[in-house]
Design a protein around this motif. Structure first.
Motif, PDB file in Angstrom:
ATOM      1  N   VAL A  27      14.777  57.117  -5.516  1.00 17.55           N
ATOM      2  CA  VAL A  27      13.892  56.297  -6.336  1.00 17.55           C
ATOM      3  C   VAL A  27      12.939  57.242  -7.053  1.00 17.55           C
ATOM      4  O   VAL A  27      12.301  58.088  -6.411  1.00 17.55           O
ATOM      5  N   ARG A  28      12.859  57.083  -8.387  1.00 21.32           N
ATOM      6  CA  ARG A  28      11.972  57.977  -9.152  1.00 21.32           C
ATOM      7  C   ARG A  28      11.018  57.180 -10.033  1.00 21.32           C
ATOM      8  O   ARG A  28      11.304  56.060 -10.436  1.00 21.32           O
TER       9      ARG A  28
ATOM     10  N   ASP B 281      13.930  59.686  -1.338  1.00 18.88           N
ATOM     11  CA  ASP B 281      15.347  60.072  -1.372  1.00 18.88           C
ATOM     12  C   ASP B 281      15.944  60.145   0.024  1.00 18.88           C
ATOM     13  O   ASP B 281      17.121  60.460   0.184  1.00 18.88           O
ATOM     14  N   ASN B 282      15.122  59.875   1.035  1.00 18.72           N
ATOM     15  CA  ASN B 282      15.622  59.873   2.405  1.00 18.72           C
ATOM     16  C   ASN B 282      14.724  58.988   3.260  1.00 18.72           C
ATOM     17  O   ASN B 282      13.624  58.610   2.855  1.00 18.72           O
TER      18      ASN B 282
ATOM     19  N   GLY C  69      14.695  61.633   7.490  1.00 19.91           N
ATOM     20  CA  GLY C  69      15.555  62.801   7.377  1.00 19.91           C
ATOM     21  C   GLY C  69      16.992  62.525   6.980  1.00 19.91           C
ATOM     22  O   GLY C  69      17.777  63.468   6.797  1.00 19.91           O
ATOM     23  N   LYS C  70      17.352  61.277   6.803  1.00 19.64           N
ATOM     24  CA  LYS C  70      18.712  60.923   6.390  1.00 19.64           C
ATOM     25  C   LYS C  70      18.694  60.405   4.954  1.00 19.64           C
ATOM     26  O   LYS C  70      17.772  59.678   4.562  1.00 19.64           O
ATOM     27  N   LYS C  71      19.731  60.768   4.187  1.00 22.66           N
ATOM     28  CA  LYS C  71      19.782  60.387   2.783  1.00 22.66           C
ATOM     29  C   LYS C  71      19.868  58.867   2.628  1.00 22.66           C
ATOM     30  O   LYS C  71      20.580  58.194   3.376  1.00 22.66           O
ATOM     31  N   LEU C  72      19.141  58.354   1.633  1.00 23.28           N
ATOM     32  CA  LEU C  72      19.327  56.962   1.261  1.00 23.28           C
ATOM     33  C   LEU C  72      20.764  56.750   0.810  1.00 23.28           C
ATOM     34  O   LEU C  72      21.437  57.699   0.381  1.00 23.28           O
ATOM     35  N   ASN C  73      21.245  55.515   0.880  1.00 20.33           N
ATOM     36  CA  ASN C  73      22.625  55.229   0.478  1.00 20.33           C
ATOM     37  C   ASN C  73      22.775  55.363  -1.039  1.00 20.33           C
ATOM     38  O   ASN C  73      23.444  56.281  -1.526  1.00 20.33           O
ATOM     39  N   ALA C  74      22.182  54.453  -1.772  1.00 20.33           N
ATOM     40  CA  ALA C  74      22.177  54.478  -3.241  1.00 20.33           C
ATOM     41  C   ALA C  74      21.260  53.334  -3.680  1.00 20.33           C
ATOM     42  O   ALA C  74      21.718  52.192  -3.800  1.00 20.33           O
ATOM     43  N   PRO C  75      19.975  53.595  -3.873  1.00 20.31           N
ATOM     44  CA  PRO C  75      19.033  52.529  -4.246  1.00 20.31           C
ATOM     45  C   PRO C  75      19.527  51.722  -5.434  1.00 20.31           C
ATOM     46  O   PRO C  75      20.099  52.276  -6.383  1.00 20.31           O
TER      47      PRO C  75
END
Length: 356
Positions: free
Chosen positions: A144-145, A158-159, A162-168
């Motif tokens: 998210v930006r 973006d996480n 510590g784990k990456k987001l799936n795809a906002p």
């Protein structure tokens, strides 16, 4: 000679009567989805695309017509339009063309369309924060930006732990300044809207506090939380579940939650959208929920309007699947719709509750 003249006049009158009795749009489709979308052929009022289901519906503007305000040509054609956002101070609409890895901008003054952003991160949904800054949900970069006033971008999330987001996917802004977003993971299912990758987190709704801290607002019952919006008083939050994209046995509905202590509680089904499903949603100031619809055949293409009770009030028929929508214009009474490869617009007798 006189007989010939009378015959000619009779034939001409019959032809004129036939033309006069016929609608100016094609009679092949009573909702005029097959009209001349260039706008060169008039469409009679009231707009035939409306199908009012409940007499309580007051959102139809009688002397306004559905317009296709953009459909690209040649290499400029869009593949999948999504994520519309009204930028009132710019006098423009911005939306995503996800597979083409870009966002586009339409200017209200003259209808000019240009590329707003390349290398968009395969962004999907957009909104504006309470300071008017553009917020983007990026599929490929899984983040998210926020676009700052000087044109630079700030990563908001973006996480999680510590784990990456799936795809906002989509977002809504609360009056306290927090940003609530869905993370169904469509951008990591394949290369068309991002890239194929493993899920590191469950599909959820997150809340980003004005301080920048992210928390889980809801996990379930949605299989794939998608579109999201708040009621005008911010006491309710509506979240779309497009789980049916994984199979007909899964939900295609909207879940309505109570907003309690910065989280979503007491979720229940607000409305069901099978045989198709909805995607992007917005509330108007009366609390009605406007929902893009499609994927269930041509008669599900368009926009459904539901009362706060969940009752279906009206359906606006369009020739293409409507993935998303937003209210815009100076008075926020113009409905903008991302219709697959086109952008549609219609003035309505309703006002959008959110800034965009």
């Amino acid at each position: 000679m006189e007989t010939s003249r009378r015959t000619f006049l009779a034939a001409t009158a019959a032809t004129a009567a036939t033309v006069a009795a016929a609608p100016l749009a094609s009679a092949a489709d009573k909702f005029a989805r097959d009209r001349d979308w260039t706008g060169d052929t008039p469409v009679t009022y009231p707009e035939p695309a409306w199908e009012v289901k409940d007499k309580r519906f007051t959102g139809m503007q009688g002397n306004a017509t559905l317009q296709r305000i953009w459909h690209g040509l040649g290499n400029d054609r869009a593949l999948w339009c999504e994520g519309p956002v009204w930028m009132g101070d710019w006098g423009s609409l911005i939306w995503s063309d996800i597979p083409n890895h870009r966002t586009l901008r339409w200017l209200e003054d003259d209808g000019h369309v240009s590329v707003f952003q390349t290398e968009s991160g395969y962004s999907n949904g957009h909104t504006r924060d309470n300071q008017g800054r553009l917020i983007a949900m990026e599929h490929d970069t899984r983040r998210v930006r926020r676009r700052e006033y000087d044109g630079t971008w700030t990563v908001l999330a973006d996480n999680f732990e510590g784990k990456k987001l799936n795809a906002p996917n989509d977002a809504a802004v609360h009056r306290d300044g927090s940003i609530w977003f869905t993370d169904p993971g469509y951008g990591i299912l394949g290369p068309y809207e991002g890239h194929k990758a493993e899920f590191e987190l469950p599909t959820r709704v997150y809340r980003i506090d004005p301080s920048g801290k992210a928390t889980v607002a809801a996990e379930g019952p949605m299989r794939r939380p998608n579109g999201i919006c708040f009621s005008p008083d911010f006491k309710k939050c509506y979240v779309v579940d497009t789980g049916a994209t994984d199979g007909a046995q899964y939900p295609a509905n909207i879940i309505v939650f109570d907003v309690v202590n910065n989280a979503l509680r007491n979720g229940k089904v607000f409305a069901d959208f099978k045989p198709g499903f909805t995607d992007g949603i917005r509330c108007d100031t009366d609390g009605n929920v406007w929902c893009g619809w499609g994927w269930g055949g041509v008669d599900t293409n368009g926009v459904r309007v539901h009362a706060p009770s969940g009752d279906l009030l009206a359906f606006l028929h369009t020739p293409e699947v409507v993935a998303n929508l937003c209210f815009g214009g100076t008075k926020r009474n113009r409905l903008f719709m991302t219709g697959s490869t086109s952008i549609y617009a219609l003035y309505v007798n309703a006002v959008g509750a959110a800034l965009s």
